[in-house]
Design an enzyme around this catalytic site. Structure first.
Site, mmCIF file in Angstrom:
data_model
loop_
_atom_site.group_PDB
_atom_site.id
_atom_site.type_symbol
_atom_site.label_atom_id
_atom_site.label_comp_id
_atom_site.label_asym_id
_atom_site.label_seq_id
_atom_site.Cartn_x
_atom_site.Cartn_y
_atom_site.Cartn_z
ATOM 1 C CG HIS A 95 -0.100 5.781 2.471
ATOM 2 N ND1 HIS A 95 -1.455 5.532 2.615
ATOM 3 C CD2 HIS A 95 0.522 5.114 3.465
ATOM 4 C CE1 HIS A 95 -1.634 4.755 3.660
ATOM 5 N NE2 HIS A 95 -0.451 4.482 4.186
ATOM 6 C CG HIS B 117 -0.252 0.352 2.490
ATOM 7 N ND1 HIS B 117 0.557 -0.552 3.147
ATOM 8 C CD2 HIS B 117 -0.239 1.480 3.212
ATOM 9 C CE1 HIS B 117 1.040 0.022 4.232
ATOM 10 N NE2 HIS B 117 0.578 1.256 4.298
#
Length: 161
Positions: free
Chosen positions: A81, A66
């Site tokens: 992110h 992620h």
């Protein structure tokens, strides 16, 4: 001597995904919105492919896929992110295209995300770009909410050698 001969440098950062650009404060998540990790911007994604917002070397790919770290040629550390409060999904909505140590150019594909899976889990699929070593930055141009297409210029950072 005394910084008199330092040259200012600028780097333009682009949208890593098509969607709605917003300043970090609009996220209302705490860590990013309060800029605990650094200055940056976020995009509510409208497509599943995430691209490099800057050229550099992939410094890290989190095991849960992620988050990706990129170090620019000037030494600025950038975190891409994908999603908010996403760690518990253990990487399932992501397919990463790069590895630590890879060199990327602005616009190279980093990952694909499954926006629907993230939203269905009750989480926010926002793509967040954060500059984690702001001590190198002299100036950061304001980010204004607007629609962007991946590759559109978003902000310029100014820093000195």
């Amino acid at each position: 001597m005394f910084g008199l001969f330092k040259k200012e440098k600028r780097e333009v950062y682009v949208a890593p995904v098509t969607g709605r650009l917003m300043p970090l404060e609009d996220l209302k998540d705490g860590v990013f919105s309060e800029k605990m990790m650094g200055e940056g911007y976020a995009i509510a994604p409208e497509e599943n492919t995430v691209y490099a917002p800057i050229s550099g070397v992939i410094s890290s790919v989190f095991p849960t896929k992620h988050a990706i770290g990129i170090t620019s040629g000037t030494g600025l550390e950038v975190l891409v992110h994908m999603g908010i409060d996403i760690v518990e999904m253990d990487g399932t909505p992501f397919e990463t295209r790069i590895s630590a140590g890879d060199e990327v150019e602005v616009g190279d594909e980093l990952s694909t995300i499954n926006i629907t899976e993230i939203k269905d889990s009750g989480r926010n699929p926002a793509i967040v770009v954060v500059f984690t070593n702001m001590n190198k930055v002299k100036d950061f141009s304001a980010v204004n909410a607007k629609q962007v297409v991946h590759g559109d210029p978003v902000t310029t950072l100014t820093y000195t050698d």
